[in-house]
Design an enzyme around this catalytic site. Structure first.
Site, PDB file in Angstrom:
ATOM      1  N   GLU A  58      12.748  -8.764   2.865  1.00  0.00           N
ATOM      2  CA  GLU A  58      11.858  -7.646   3.181  1.00  0.00           C
ATOM      3  C   GLU A  58      12.658  -6.350   3.113  1.00  0.00           C
ATOM      4  O   GLU A  58      13.788  -6.287   3.617  1.00  0.00           O
ATOM      5  CB  GLU A  58      11.275  -7.836   4.588  1.00  0.00           C
ATOM      6  CG  GLU A  58      10.267  -6.787   4.972  1.00  0.00           C
ATOM      7  CD  GLU A  58       9.583  -7.076   6.308  1.00  0.00           C
ATOM      8  OE1 GLU A  58       9.067  -6.116   6.902  1.00  0.00           O
ATOM      9  OE2 GLU A  58       9.567  -8.241   6.760  1.00  0.00           O
ATOM     10  N   HIS A 103      12.470  -1.992   3.534  1.00  0.00           N
ATOM     11  CA  HIS A 103      11.783  -0.763   3.938  1.00  0.00           C
ATOM     12  C   HIS A 103      12.687   0.403   3.590  1.00  0.00           C
ATOM     13  O   HIS A 103      13.876   0.400   3.934  1.00  0.00           O
ATOM     14  CB  HIS A 103      11.457  -0.774   5.429  1.00  0.00           C
ATOM     15  CG  HIS A 103      10.482  -1.836   5.789  1.00  0.00           C
ATOM     16  ND1 HIS A 103       9.136  -1.712   5.552  1.00  0.00           N
ATOM     17  CD2 HIS A 103      10.664  -3.070   6.317  1.00  0.00           C
ATOM     18  CE1 HIS A 103       8.524  -2.811   5.934  1.00  0.00           C
ATOM     19  NE2 HIS A 103       9.431  -3.661   6.396  1.00  0.00           N
ATOM     20  N   ALA A 162       2.715  -0.763   5.169  1.00  0.00           N
ATOM     21  CA  ALA A 162       2.052  -0.918   6.467  1.00  0.00           C
ATOM     22  C   ALA A 162       1.541  -2.336   6.714  1.00  0.00           C
ATOM     23  O   ALA A 162       1.230  -2.678   7.854  1.00  0.00           O
ATOM     24  CB  ALA A 162       0.900   0.082   6.579  1.00  0.00           C
ATOM     25  N   ASN A 190       8.383  -5.239  -0.204  1.00  0.00           N
ATOM     26  CA  ASN A 190       8.175  -4.083   0.657  1.00  0.00           C
ATOM     27  C   ASN A 190       6.677  -4.064   0.954  1.00  0.00           C
ATOM     28  O   ASN A 190       5.877  -3.616   0.140  1.00  0.00           O
ATOM     29  CB  ASN A 190       8.602  -2.773   0.005  1.00  0.00           C
ATOM     30  CG  ASN A 190       8.479  -1.596   0.958  1.00  0.00           C
ATOM     31  OD1 ASN A 190       7.719  -1.646   1.920  1.00  0.00           O
ATOM     32  ND2 ASN A 190       9.210  -0.531   0.682  1.00  0.00           N
ATOM     33  N   PRO A 201       0.794  -1.221   0.000  1.00  0.00           N
ATOM     34  CA  PRO A 201       0.000   0.000   0.000  1.00  0.00           C
ATOM     35  C   PRO A 201       0.834   1.282   0.000  1.00  0.00           C
ATOM     36  O   PRO A 201       1.840   1.385   0.699  1.00  0.00           O
ATOM     37  CB  PRO A 201      -0.810  -0.098   1.296  1.00  0.00           C
ATOM     38  CG  PRO A 201      -0.905  -1.556   1.566  1.00  0.00           C
ATOM     39  CD  PRO A 201       0.398  -2.127   1.085  1.00  0.00           C
ATOM     40  N   ASN A 202       0.399   2.210  -0.802  1.00  0.00           N
ATOM     41  CA  ASN A 202       0.945   3.564  -0.918  1.00  0.00           C
ATOM     42  C   ASN A 202       2.324   3.647  -1.566  1.00  0.00           C
ATOM     43  O   ASN A 202       2.859   4.734  -1.725  1.00  0.00           O
ATOM     44  CB  ASN A 202       0.958   4.270   0.448  1.00  0.00           C
ATOM     45  CG  ASN A 202      -0.439   4.435   0.985  1.00  0.00           C
ATOM     46  OD1 ASN A 202      -1.327   4.922   0.290  1.00  0.00           O
ATOM     47  ND2 ASN A 202      -0.656   4.012   2.214  1.00  0.00           N
ATOM     48  N   ARG A 232       5.082  10.960  -2.402  1.00  0.00           N
ATOM     49  CA  ARG A 232       4.641  10.620  -1.040  1.00  0.00           C
ATOM     50  C   ARG A 232       5.744  10.963  -0.041  1.00  0.00           C
ATOM     51  O   ARG A 232       6.797  10.339  -0.022  1.00  0.00           O
ATOM     52  CB  ARG A 232       4.345   9.123  -0.944  1.00  0.00           C
ATOM     53  CG  ARG A 232       3.959   8.701   0.449  1.00  0.00           C
ATOM     54  CD  ARG A 232       3.836   7.202   0.573  1.00  0.00           C
ATOM     55  NE  ARG A 232       3.459   6.856   1.929  1.00  0.00           N
ATOM     56  CZ  ARG A 232       3.717   5.686   2.487  1.00  0.00           C
ATOM     57  NH1 ARG A 232       4.323   4.744   1.816  1.00  0.00           N
ATOM     58  NH2 ARG A 232       3.339   5.460   3.723  1.00  0.00           N
ATOM     59  N   TYR A 276      10.634   9.275   2.193  1.00  0.00           N
ATOM     60  CA  TYR A 276      10.774   8.215   1.199  1.00  0.00           C
ATOM     61  C   TYR A 276      11.608   8.603  -0.017  1.00  0.00           C
ATOM     62  O   TYR A 276      11.848   7.772  -0.892  1.00  0.00           O
ATOM     63  CB  TYR A 276       9.385   7.740   0.741  1.00  0.00           C
ATOM     64  CG  TYR A 276       8.579   7.176   1.877  1.00  0.00           C
ATOM     65  CD1 TYR A 276       8.879   5.934   2.411  1.00  0.00           C
ATOM     66  CD2 TYR A 276       7.539   7.898   2.455  1.00  0.00           C
ATOM     67  CE1 TYR A 276       8.153   5.412   3.475  1.00  0.00           C
ATOM     68  CE2 TYR A 276       6.805   7.391   3.512  1.00  0.00           C
ATOM     69  CZ  TYR A 276       7.122   6.151   4.013  1.00  0.00           C
ATOM     70  OH  TYR A 276       6.414   5.638   5.076  1.00  0.00           O
ATOM     71  N   ARG A 312      11.367   5.561  13.652  1.00  0.00           N
ATOM     72  CA  ARG A 312      10.031   6.156  13.496  1.00  0.00           C
ATOM     73  C   ARG A 312       9.136   5.727  14.649  1.00  0.00           C
ATOM     74  O   ARG A 312       9.595   5.223  15.661  1.00  0.00           O
ATOM     75  CB  ARG A 312       9.469   5.743  12.129  1.00  0.00           C
ATOM     76  CG  ARG A 312      10.354   6.273  10.984  1.00  0.00           C
ATOM     77  CD  ARG A 312       9.810   5.974   9.636  1.00  0.00           C
ATOM     78  NE  ARG A 312       8.577   6.737   9.433  1.00  0.00           N
ATOM     79  CZ  ARG A 312       7.738   6.503   8.428  1.00  0.00           C
ATOM     80  NH1 ARG A 312       7.993   5.557   7.551  1.00  0.00           N
ATOM     81  NH2 ARG A 312       6.653   7.228   8.293  1.00  0.00           N
TER      82      ARG A 312
END
Length: 144
Positions: free
Chosen positions: A97, A99, A76, A73, A10-11, A18, A23, A106
């Site tokens: 994975e 990120h 969320a 990736n 998502p996103n 974004r 990012y 964060r």
């Protein structure tokens, strides 16, 4: 010809616009190009899937068991993507994975991934170059 699976959650389809302070300004197309270049040295091709829906990502993983590995990736979905976790548990190849941001610098709710325990490795906080690093690692794992 061998294929590598790239899964973005998502996103991540709006990368480049974004929250560029978090990012960066690379787009998903930039990332796909970089990964494709990285794996081309082996003659591999890239199958890339991005969706904001967990079901579509589950389908993509389940429909591509013949890929040599995957870069994931989950966005969320790392926190609550249990059906994605189940599909990755059944995925036969190694996967990493990724990120873009340092999730540990964060909010605390981003610190735990339900997927990471199943991954061959996790790349965190190196910006979009993390995708290239994951691709290089998968190339090396294919030789092992």
């Amino acid at each position: 010809m061998s294929r590598l699976l790239l899964v973005n959650g998502p996103n991540l389809g709006i990368l480049g616009r974004r929250e560029p302070g978090i990012y960066g300004t690379d787009t998903l197309a930039d990332i796909e190009k970089a990964v494709a270049e990285e794996i081309a040295v082996r003659g591999w091709t890239l199958t890339s899937v991005q969706d904001d829906s967990e079901g579509a990502l589950v389908r993509a993983v389940n429909q591509n068991p013949d890929t040599v590995g995957a870069i994931v990736n989950p966005g969320a979905l790392m926190m609550a993507g249990w059906s994605l976790r189940d599909s990755l548990a059944a995925y036969p190849g190694p996967w990493i994975e990724v990120h873009i941001s340092n999730i540990y610098a964060r909010e605390s709710f981003r610190h735990d991934s339900v997927l990471a325990p199943l991954a061959r490795g996790v790349v965190v906080g190196l910006g979009t170059r993390g995708y290239r690093l994951a691709a290089r690692a998968l190339l090396e794992l294919a030789d092992a």
